[in-house]
Write a protein that holds these residues in place. Structure first.
Motif, PDB file in Angstrom:
ATOM      1  N   ALA A   1      -8.466  -2.318  -5.017  1.00 45.21           N
ATOM      2  CA  ALA A   1      -9.092  -1.628  -3.525  1.00 45.21           C
ATOM      3  C   ALA A   1      -8.591  -0.091  -3.649  1.00 45.21           C
ATOM      4  O   ALA A   1      -9.379   0.785  -3.291  1.00 45.21           O
ATOM      5  CB  ALA A   1      -8.683  -2.505  -2.338  1.00 45.21           C
ATOM      6  N   ALA A   2      -7.304   0.171  -3.834  1.00 47.54           N
ATOM      7  CA  ALA A   2      -7.011   1.708  -3.488  1.00 47.54           C
ATOM      8  C   ALA A   2      -7.497   2.333  -4.804  1.00 47.54           C
ATOM      9  O   ALA A   2      -7.725   3.579  -4.608  1.00 47.54           O
ATOM     10  CB  ALA A   2      -5.394   1.541  -3.676  1.00 47.54           C
ATOM     11  N   ALA A   3      -7.683   1.760  -5.975  1.00 42.22           N
ATOM     12  CA  ALA A   3      -8.120   2.610  -7.084  1.00 42.22           C
ATOM     13  C   ALA A   3      -9.812   2.845  -6.969  1.00 42.22           C
ATOM     14  O   ALA A   3     -10.124   3.937  -7.326  1.00 42.22           O
ATOM     15  CB  ALA A   3      -7.907   1.555  -8.386  1.00 42.22           C
ATOM     16  N   LEU A   4     -10.369   1.876  -6.375  1.00 43.66           N
ATOM     17  CA  LEU A   4     -11.747   2.090  -6.206  1.00 43.66           C
ATOM     18  C   LEU A   4     -12.187   2.828  -4.867  1.00 43.66           C
ATOM     19  O   LEU A   4     -13.480   3.264  -4.671  1.00 43.66           O
ATOM     20  CB  LEU A   4     -12.610   0.450  -6.311  1.00 43.66           C
ATOM     21  CG  LEU A   4     -12.341  -0.171  -7.437  1.00 43.66           C
ATOM     22  CD1 LEU A   4     -12.937  -1.451  -7.630  1.00 43.66           C
ATOM     23  CD2 LEU A   4     -12.837   0.661  -8.827  1.00 43.66           C
TER      24      LEU A   4
ATOM     25  N   ASP B   1       3.478   5.593  -5.773  1.00 41.00           N
ATOM     26  CA  ASP B   1       3.624   5.478  -7.107  1.00 41.00           C
ATOM     27  C   ASP B   1       2.467   6.507  -7.676  1.00 41.00           C
ATOM     28  O   ASP B   1       2.925   7.035  -8.984  1.00 41.00           O
ATOM     29  CB  ASP B   1       3.695   4.164  -7.584  1.00 41.00           C
ATOM     30  CG  ASP B   1       5.007   3.483  -7.287  1.00 41.00           C
ATOM     31  OD1 ASP B   1       5.661   4.039  -6.847  1.00 41.00           O
ATOM     32  OD2 ASP B   1       4.981   2.125  -7.481  1.00 41.00           O
ATOM     33  N   ASN B   2       1.538   6.685  -7.213  1.00 38.89           N
ATOM     34  CA  ASN B   2       0.220   7.342  -7.662  1.00 38.89           C
ATOM     35  C   ASN B   2       0.127   8.533  -6.912  1.00 38.89           C
ATOM     36  O   ASN B   2      -1.080   9.173  -7.471  1.00 38.89           O
ATOM     37  CB  ASN B   2      -0.924   6.544  -7.460  1.00 38.89           C
ATOM     38  CG  ASN B   2      -0.804   5.011  -8.201  1.00 38.89           C
ATOM     39  OD1 ASN B   2      -1.482   5.099  -9.445  1.00 38.89           O
ATOM     40  ND2 ASN B   2      -0.438   3.997  -7.740  1.00 38.89           N
ATOM     41  N   GLY B   3       1.085   9.103  -6.176  1.00 37.17           N
ATOM     42  CA  GLY B   3       0.942  10.503  -5.574  1.00 37.17           C
ATOM     43  C   GLY B   3      -0.341  10.372  -4.753  1.00 37.17           C
ATOM     44  O   GLY B   3      -0.879  11.597  -4.730  1.00 37.17           O
TER      45      GLY B   3
ATOM     46  N   LEU C   1       0.875  -1.115   0.111  1.00 35.64           N
ATOM     47  CA  LEU C   1       0.177  -0.037  -0.052  1.00 35.64           C
ATOM     48  C   LEU C   1       0.758   1.304  -0.069  1.00 35.64           C
ATOM     49  O   LEU C   1       0.446   2.151  -0.786  1.00 35.64           O
ATOM     50  CB  LEU C   1      -1.078  -0.046   1.239  1.00 35.64           C
ATOM     51  CG  LEU C   1      -2.079  -1.107   1.101  1.00 35.64           C
ATOM     52  CD1 LEU C   1      -2.753  -1.093   2.458  1.00 35.64           C
ATOM     53  CD2 LEU C   1      -2.976  -0.732  -0.039  1.00 35.64           C
ATOM     54  N   ASN C   2       1.966   1.208   0.799  1.00 34.49           N
ATOM     55  CA  ASN C   2       2.908   2.498   0.547  1.00 34.49           C
ATOM     56  C   ASN C   2       3.556   2.661  -0.730  1.00 34.49           C
ATOM     57  O   ASN C   2       3.615   3.841  -1.239  1.00 34.49           O
ATOM     58  CB  ASN C   2       3.963   2.256   1.750  1.00 34.49           C
ATOM     59  CG  ASN C   2       3.562   2.035   3.176  1.00 34.49           C
ATOM     60  OD1 ASN C   2       2.439   2.927   3.379  1.00 34.49           O
ATOM     61  ND2 ASN C   2       4.522   1.662   4.056  1.00 34.49           N
TER      62      ASN C   2
END
Length: 455
Positions: free
Chosen positions: A363-366, A328-330, A322-323
Motif C-alpha cells: 500500500a505504501a509503494a502504490l 527505511d525508504n526516506g 508504517l513508521n
C-alpha cells in the motif's frame, strides 16, 4: 569481582569433594549439604548464586528441592545431577523449573559452562529486557502473557517448543528468549529444517571431516558447533527426516556431536529452541516424528497466537510498521484513516504478522499520498454479510446482488494466501500445492500487487 557462592547437595563424599574443588578453581565458594533438610537450612542462612543437587537424597528427591527453591527463592538457578542415561528424571526436573542438568559421571567441562551460565543469571536486568515491548508489539492479554513467559523461560536452559501458525513471529520469540538469557553474548543460530537437502543434513548439523565424502575438501563445523555456548533454533522441526531425528536426540541428551567422518565426539553447550506450524503431536501419533525426541524438545511449550485472536494489537502494529517503512525508504510519515484501521481489524490475516507487513508495504509503494485509506489496502470487504443458508455447491453466498467474477476472484485470492501462509510464503511450494505453475501463480500475485516471498 566478588566471589560467588554455590550450594552443593549430595550424600556421596567423593562427589562433594570433586564439585567443591571444581568450583573453587572457578572462584566459586561451595557450601555442602548431604540431605534435603540440611540444604534448606543453608538456604535460610545465606544467599546463593547457584544450587547443584543430586536427584537421590537420603530424605527426599532432588525435584523436591527444585520445587522448594522455585517457591521461596525463584531467582536462584538450581541444576540437578542425574544418573547416566536417566533423561526422564532430567526432563521432570526441567519441567519443575530446574535451570539445567548434568549427568554422572560429571563431565567437568560441561559443569564449568553450566556454572558460568547460572551465575550470570544473578546479574541485574539488562537494558535489552526493558526494550522488549518495542520488539514484540502488542498490549493484548495474549502478548502480555507471552512477554512474561519469555522473561521466565530465559532463566532456564530447558528446551522450549514454540508453536504457532506461519507468520506469527515464532523466530522473534526465540530470539528474545536468547537475548534475555545468560547466553545473550553467544551465537543465536537459526536453521529452517525444511530447507536443508536430506543428504546434507547430518553434515550441516554435526559438521564433517576433510575427505569424509566427495566434495569435503576441508573440515566443516556444523550448526551445533557454530551455536556452542549459545542457542540453536530449529525452525520447522517437524520437517526433519526420521534418521536424523535419532542422531539429533542423542546429541541433545549427551551434549556431544560426532562430525561425519570423525572418530571422536565433541562436547557442545547448546540450548535447543524449536518451532513449527504443524501439529507435532499428530505427527508422533502417525509415526512421522519420534516420540522420544518430541518429549525431549517439548519440555516447555509456548504458543504464539494468530493475529486474528489479538485484533486489538493491529492498530499499534500497523502504525509501527508504517513508521519503519517510511523511515527505511526516506518517505514522510504515513498514516491510516479510521476506515483503513477498521478494515484491517476485520481481516483474518491467514499470513499473520508477515502478511500485515506485506499489505502495508504494498500500500505504501502504490499510494501517491501520505494517508492510506481502506481502498489502498486492497483487502476484501470484512463487513459484507454472509448468508447462513449454504448454496448447493456448499459455499455460502453474499446476500443481495453481487459480482460473481469478484466473488470467485476473492475465493481464489484467499486460497492462494492460505497456500502461501502454509508454505512460509515460498512461491514454488505454494504453486505446487495449488496445482498450478509458478508462472501462473506469479501472474496472479502481480495482478493483486502481492509480495509472494522467496522461491
Amino acid at each position: 569481582m566478588n566471589q560467588a557462592t554455590a550450594l552443593v547437595v549430595d550424600d556421596e563424599p567423593d562427589i562433594l569433594e570433586l564439585l567443591e574443588l571444581t568450583l573453587a578453581r572457578m572462584n566459586v565458594q561451595a557450601r555442602c549439604a548431604a540431605t534435603l533438610e540440611e540444604a534448606k537450612t543453608w538456604l535460610g542462612r545465606e544467599p546463593f548464586q547457584l544450587c547443584l543437587t543430586d536427584m537421590r537424597l537420603p530424605d527426599g528427591d532432588g525435584i523436591d528441592l527444585v520445587a522448594y527453591i522455585q517457591e521461596r527463592f525463584p531467582n536462584l538457578p538450581v541444576a540437578v545431577i542425574t544418573a547416566h542415561g536417566n533423561m526422564e528424571a532430567a526432563v521432570r526436573a526441567l519441567k519443575c523449573g530446574a535451570f539445567d542438568f548434568v549427568s554422572k559421571p560429571v563431565d567437568l567441562q560441561i559443569l564449568r559452562k553450566l556454572v558460568g551460565s547460572a551465575i550470570q543469571l544473578t546479574d541485574a536486568e539488562s537494558p535489552r529486557d526493558r526494550r522488549s515491548r518495542d520488539v514484540l508489539l502488542g498490549d493484548s492479554a495474549p502478548m502480555r502473557d507471552i512477554r512474561g513467559k519469555i522473561v521466565r523461560l530465559a532463566r532456564t536452559q530447558a528446551p522450549v517448543f514454540i508453536h504457532g501458525e506461519s507468520g506469527t513471529g515464532k523466530e522473534l520469540v526465540a530470539r528474545l528468549i536468547h537475548a534475555k538469557s545468560p547466553r545473550a553474548g553467544k551465537p543465536f543460530v537459526a536453521v529452517n529444517c525444511g530447507a536443508i537437502p536430506a543428504e546434507l543434513m547430518e553434515s550441516e548439523f554435526f559438521g564433517h571431516k576433510k575427505g569424509s565424502f566427495s566434495g569435503a575438501v576441508a573440515d566443516h563445523p556444523g550448526l551445533f558447533q557454530a551455536a556452542d555456548g549459545g542457542t540453536l533454533f530449529l525452525d520447522e522441526v517437524a520437517d526433519l527426516p526420521l534418521h536424523l531425528q535419532v542422531k539429533l536426540l542423542r546429541a541433545i541428551q549427551e551434549k556431544r556431536v560426532r562430525p561425519v567422518g570423525g572418530h571422536e565426539e565433541i562436547p557442545v553447550d547448546v540450548r535447543i529452541l524449536s518451532a513449527t506450524h504443524k501439529d507435532l503431536k499428530a505427527l508422533v501419533d502417525e509415526g512421522r516424528f519420534r516420540q522420544d525426541l518430541y518429549y525431549r524438545i517439548n519440555v516447555i511449550e509456548l504458543t504464539v497466537p494468530p493475529l486474528r485472536q489479538r485484533r486489538e494489537d493491529i492498530p499499534l502494529m500497523a502504525d509501527r510498521i508504517l513508521n519503519r517503512i517510511a523511515r527505511d525508504n526516506g518517505l514522510p510519515p504515513l498514516k491510516l484513516t479510521e476506515r483503513a484501521f477498521k478494515t484491517l481489524c476485520r481481516y483474518d490475516f491467514p499470513g499473520n504478522v508477515r502478511e500485515l507487513e506485506n499489505i502495508l508495504e504494498r500500500a505504501a509503494a502504490l499510494c501517491e499520498g501520505e494517508v492510506l485509506d481502506a481502498d489502498d489496502l486492497h483487502l476484501p470487504s470484512a463487513s459484507a454479510p454472509v448468508s447462513t443458508i449454504p448454496s448447493e455447491a456448499g459455499t455460502p453466498l453474499p446476500e443481495g446482488p453481487f459480482s460473481l467474477e469478484d466473488y470467485l476472484g476473492e475465493i481464489e485470492r484467499r486460497a492462494i494466501l492460505d497456500a502461501l501462509a502454509q508454505t512460509r510464503w515460498n512461491r514454488s511450494k505454494a504453486a505446487r500445492r495449488l496445482g498450478m505453475t509458478l508462472r501462473q501463480l506469479k501472474y496472479r500475485l502481480q495482478k493483486w500487487g502481492l509480495d509472494g516471498g522467496e522461491d
